[in-house]
Design a protein around this motif. Structure first.
Motif, PDB file in Angstrom:
ATOM      1  N   PRO A 223       0.973  -1.164  -0.106  1.00 23.60           N
ATOM      2  CA  PRO A 223      -0.152  -0.046   0.032  1.00 23.60           C
ATOM      3  C   PRO A 223       0.731   1.238   0.119  1.00 23.60           C
ATOM      4  O   PRO A 223       1.772   1.248   0.813  1.00 23.60           O
ATOM      5  CB  PRO A 223      -0.820  -0.087   1.381  1.00 23.60           C
ATOM      6  CG  PRO A 223      -0.714  -1.602   1.857  1.00 23.60           C
ATOM      7  CD  PRO A 223       0.718  -1.975   1.130  1.00 23.60           C
ATOM      8  N   PRO A 224       0.425   2.361  -0.838  1.00 23.18           N
ATOM      9  CA  PRO A 224       1.505   3.433  -0.796  1.00 23.18           C
ATOM     10  C   PRO A 224       1.359   4.243   0.702  1.00 23.18           C
ATOM     11  O   PRO A 224       2.142   4.787   0.928  1.00 23.18           O
ATOM     12  CB  PRO A 224       0.620   4.374  -1.743  1.00 23.18           C
ATOM     13  CG  PRO A 224      -0.730   3.803  -2.087  1.00 23.18           C
ATOM     14  CD  PRO A 224      -0.456   2.456  -1.890  1.00 23.18           C
ATOM     15  N   LEU A 225       0.224   4.159   1.210  1.00 25.84           N
ATOM     16  CA  LEU A 225       0.066   4.564   2.596  1.00 25.84           C
ATOM     17  C   LEU A 225      -0.967   3.690   3.217  1.00 25.84           C
ATOM     18  O   LEU A 225      -1.772   2.944   2.854  1.00 25.84           O
ATOM     19  CB  LEU A 225      -0.737   5.988   2.282  1.00 25.84           C
ATOM     20  CG  LEU A 225      -0.028   7.287   1.849  1.00 25.84           C
ATOM     21  CD1 LEU A 225      -1.175   8.353   1.504  1.00 25.84           C
ATOM     22  CD2 LEU A 225       0.927   7.715   2.687  1.00 25.84           C
ATOM     23  N   MET A 226      -0.954   3.811   4.481  1.00 22.81           N
ATOM     24  CA  MET A 226      -1.968   3.210   5.292  1.00 22.81           C
ATOM     25  C   MET A 226      -2.571   4.288   6.499  1.00 22.81           C
ATOM     26  O   MET A 226      -1.785   4.990   6.886  1.00 22.81           O
ATOM     27  CB  MET A 226      -1.468   1.921   6.115  1.00 22.81           C
ATOM     28  CG  MET A 226      -2.252   1.034   6.763  1.00 22.81           C
ATOM     29  SD  MET A 226      -1.391  -0.131   7.343  1.00 22.81           S
ATOM     30  CE  MET A 226      -0.776   0.262   8.886  1.00 22.81           C
ATOM     31  N   HIS A 227      -3.675   4.415   6.378  1.00 22.92           N
ATOM     32  CA  HIS A 227      -4.500   5.281   7.298  1.00 22.92           C
ATOM     33  C   HIS A 227      -4.985   4.702   8.380  1.00 22.92           C
ATOM     34  O   HIS A 227      -5.742   3.571   8.331  1.00 22.92           O
ATOM     35  CB  HIS A 227      -5.588   6.012   6.543  1.00 22.92           C
ATOM     36  CG  HIS A 227      -5.255   6.831   5.427  1.00 22.92           C
ATOM     37  ND1 HIS A 227      -4.873   8.279   5.645  1.00 22.92           N
ATOM     38  CD2 HIS A 227      -4.760   6.519   4.135  1.00 22.92           C
ATOM     39  CE1 HIS A 227      -4.766   8.873   4.410  1.00 22.92           C
ATOM     40  NE2 HIS A 227      -4.477   7.720   3.622  1.00 22.92           N
ATOM     41  N   LEU A 228      -4.698   5.307   9.594  1.00 23.80           N
ATOM     42  CA  LEU A 228      -5.019   4.639  10.790  1.00 23.80           C
ATOM     43  C   LEU A 228      -5.748   5.416  11.633  1.00 23.80           C
ATOM     44  O   LEU A 228      -5.357   6.652  11.803  1.00 23.80           O
ATOM     45  CB  LEU A 228      -3.728   4.081  11.572  1.00 23.80           C
ATOM     46  CG  LEU A 228      -3.819   3.421  12.952  1.00 23.80           C
ATOM     47  CD1 LEU A 228      -3.865   1.993  12.685  1.00 23.80           C
ATOM     48  CD2 LEU A 228      -2.792   4.010  14.024  1.00 23.80           C
ATOM     49  N   HIS A 229      -6.803   5.026  12.254  1.00 21.21           N
ATOM     50  CA  HIS A 229      -7.576   5.843  13.035  1.00 21.21           C
ATOM     51  C   HIS A 229      -7.743   5.105  14.399  1.00 21.21           C
ATOM     52  O   HIS A 229      -7.944   3.898  14.516  1.00 21.21           O
ATOM     53  CB  HIS A 229      -9.207   5.967  12.587  1.00 21.21           C
ATOM     54  CG  HIS A 229      -9.849   6.808  13.622  1.00 21.21           C
ATOM     55  ND1 HIS A 229     -10.773   6.604  14.581  1.00 21.21           N
ATOM     56  CD2 HIS A 229     -10.284   8.202  13.616  1.00 21.21           C
ATOM     57  CE1 HIS A 229     -11.279   7.634  15.249  1.00 21.21           C
ATOM     58  NE2 HIS A 229     -11.185   8.546  14.773  1.00 21.21           N
ATOM     59  N   LEU A 230      -7.186   5.731  15.293  1.00 21.17           N
ATOM     60  CA  LEU A 230      -6.991   5.058  16.658  1.00 21.17           C
ATOM     61  C   LEU A 230      -7.456   5.790  17.903  1.00 21.17           C
ATOM     62  O   LEU A 230      -7.365   7.215  17.978  1.00 21.17           O
ATOM     63  CB  LEU A 230      -5.403   5.004  16.981  1.00 21.17           C
ATOM     64  CG  LEU A 230      -4.644   4.489  18.142  1.00 21.17           C
ATOM     65  CD1 LEU A 230      -4.812   2.872  18.291  1.00 21.17           C
ATOM     66  CD2 LEU A 230      -3.146   4.904  18.465  1.00 21.17           C
ATOM     67  N   ARG A 231      -8.081   5.080  18.695  1.00 15.90           N
ATOM     68  CA  ARG A 231      -8.675   5.738  19.862  1.00 15.90           C
ATOM     69  C   ARG A 231      -8.624   4.900  21.185  1.00 15.90           C
ATOM     70  O   ARG A 231      -8.638   3.499  20.857  1.00 15.90           O
ATOM     71  CB  ARG A 231     -10.037   6.439  19.736  1.00 15.90           C
ATOM     72  CG  ARG A 231     -11.009   5.300  19.743  1.00 15.90           C
ATOM     73  CD  ARG A 231     -12.514   5.764  19.446  1.00 15.90           C
ATOM     74  NE  ARG A 231     -13.376   4.727  19.293  1.00 15.90           N
ATOM     75  CZ  ARG A 231     -14.498   4.976  19.032  1.00 15.90           C
ATOM     76  NH1 ARG A 231     -15.235   6.128  19.323  1.00 15.90           N
ATOM     77  NH2 ARG A 231     -15.274   3.971  19.004  1.00 15.90           N
ATOM     78  N   ALA A 232      -8.287   5.553  22.416  1.00 13.56           N
ATOM     79  CA  ALA A 232      -8.011   4.542  23.558  1.00 13.56           C
ATOM     80  C   ALA A 232      -9.686   4.681  24.220  1.00 13.56           C
ATOM     81  O   ALA A 232      -9.970   5.726  24.093  1.00 13.56           O
ATOM     82  CB  ALA A 232      -7.057   4.990  24.352  1.00 13.56           C
ATOM     83  N   ILE A 233      -9.852   3.599  24.702  1.00 15.70           N
ATOM     84  CA  ILE A 233     -11.123   3.469  25.278  1.00 15.70           C
ATOM     85  C   ILE A 233     -10.974   3.248  26.911  1.00 15.70           C
ATOM     86  O   ILE A 233     -10.327   2.048  26.999  1.00 15.70           O
ATOM     87  CB  ILE A 233     -12.209   2.409  24.613  1.00 15.70           C
ATOM     88  CG1 ILE A 233     -12.436   2.756  23.267  1.00 15.70           C
ATOM     89  CG2 ILE A 233     -13.482   2.643  25.509  1.00 15.70           C
ATOM     90  CD1 ILE A 233     -13.259   1.711  22.376  1.00 15.70           C
ATOM     91  N   ASP A 234     -11.251   3.986  27.802  1.00 15.56           N
ATOM     92  CA  ASP A 234     -11.109   3.636  29.297  1.00 15.56           C
ATOM     93  C   ASP A 234     -12.306   2.638  29.340  1.00 15.56           C
ATOM     94  O   ASP A 234     -13.416   2.840  29.266  1.00 15.56           O
ATOM     95  CB  ASP A 234     -11.547   5.082  30.009  1.00 15.56           C
ATOM     96  CG  ASP A 234     -11.403   4.904  31.486  1.00 15.56           C
ATOM     97  OD1 ASP A 234     -11.130   3.762  31.943  1.00 15.56           O
ATOM     98  OD2 ASP A 234     -11.709   6.097  32.165  1.00 15.56           O
ATOM     99  N   LEU A 235     -11.904   1.648  29.990  1.00 14.84           N
ATOM    100  CA  LEU A 235     -12.632   0.207  30.205  1.00 14.84           C
ATOM    101  C   LEU A 235     -13.494   0.521  31.317  1.00 14.84           C
ATOM    102  O   LEU A 235     -14.243  -0.065  31.260  1.00 14.84           O
ATOM    103  CB  LEU A 235     -11.809  -0.808  30.260  1.00 14.84           C
ATOM    104  CG  LEU A 235     -11.013  -1.437  29.363  1.00 14.84           C
ATOM    105  CD1 LEU A 235     -10.115  -2.661  29.566  1.00 14.84           C
ATOM    106  CD2 LEU A 235     -11.985  -1.625  28.309  1.00 14.84           C
ATOM    107  N   THR A 236     -13.317   1.523  32.148  1.00 15.03           N
ATOM    108  CA  THR A 236     -14.369   1.719  33.286  1.00 15.03           C
ATOM    109  C   THR A 236     -15.612   2.576  33.001  1.00 15.03           C
ATOM    110  O   THR A 236     -16.579   2.480  33.428  1.00 15.03           O
ATOM    111  CB  THR A 236     -13.577   2.835  34.371  1.00 15.03           C
ATOM    112  OG1 THR A 236     -13.530   3.968  33.689  1.00 15.03           O
ATOM    113  CG2 THR A 236     -12.562   2.240  35.083  1.00 15.03           C
ATOM    114  N   THR A 237     -15.713   2.827  31.538  1.00 10.46           N
ATOM    115  CA  THR A 237     -16.727   3.524  30.864  1.00 10.46           C
ATOM    116  C   THR A 237     -17.607   2.428  30.016  1.00 10.46           C
ATOM    117  O   THR A 237     -18.487   2.745  29.569  1.00 10.46           O
ATOM    118  CB  THR A 237     -16.177   4.548  29.872  1.00 10.46           C
ATOM    119  OG1 THR A 237     -15.829   4.098  28.742  1.00 10.46           O
ATOM    120  CG2 THR A 237     -15.616   5.782  30.650  1.00 10.46           C
TER     121      THR A 237
END
Length: 171
Positions: A60-74
């Motif tokens: 792939p010429p590029l790889m787009h990544l959407h990343l988010r941390a989820i607080d497991l207490t929620t």
């Protein structure tokens, strides 16, 4: 949902409850990948295979990544079990009520709806929406030595294993 497969909430719930009981401060990372040139109804693995990447240099010429941390207490229905280590998977599973499972399944489904919307945005614009920090770009690429390590090291280890087996047959 048009762009993502349905989530597997039962296994995710079990895994998260088990991990939480062992490591209470663990984080859950939600990762969504987008590849330029892959259509909304296409599959990236049909475009970019290990063979095409390493043998033909077609990656792939590029790889787009959407990343988010989820607080497991929620996250609903995630009550860590303090005795999870000594309990069987069935015993851990039996602690959950039907309502616990339904609530977690709906929470998971909502995350997948969000992922589907992210993919819709990606297919329309070619990028994921930027978060509070803005977009972050990281350039990655294989160098000649990387390819040798990726392919050569397993080959050397395999050859060593065969040599050891042959040596034991001789002795």
């Amino acid at each position: 949902m048009r762009n993502v497969l349905l989530p597997r909430s039962t296994g995710l719930l079990f895994c998260l409850r088990s991990v939480l009981s062992l490591t209470p401060d663990v984080q859950l990372y939600d990762i969504t990948l987008g590849y330029p040139g892959v259509t909304s109804q296409g599959y990236a693995q049909d475009y970019y295979t290990l063979h095409s990447i390493f043998s033909r240099g077609h990656s792939p010429p590029l790889m787009h990544l959407h990343l988010r941390a989820i607080d497991l207490t929620t996250v609903p229905s995630l009550r860590p079990s303090p005795t999870a280590i000594s309990r069987t998977p069935k015993e851990l599973d039996d602690e959950l009520t039907v309502d616990d499972r339904a609530i977690f399944q709906e929470w998971t489904r909502q995350r997948w709806v969000e992922k589907d919307e992210l993919m819709d945005h990606f297919y329309k614009t070619g990028v994921f929406p930027a978060g509070k920090q803005g977009p972050v770009e990281i350039r990655l690429g294989l160098k000649g030595g990387d390819f040798v390590m990726l392919v050569g090291l397993p080959a050397v280890l395999w050859a060593a294993l065969l040599a050891v087996k042959a040596l034991y047959r001789i002795l």
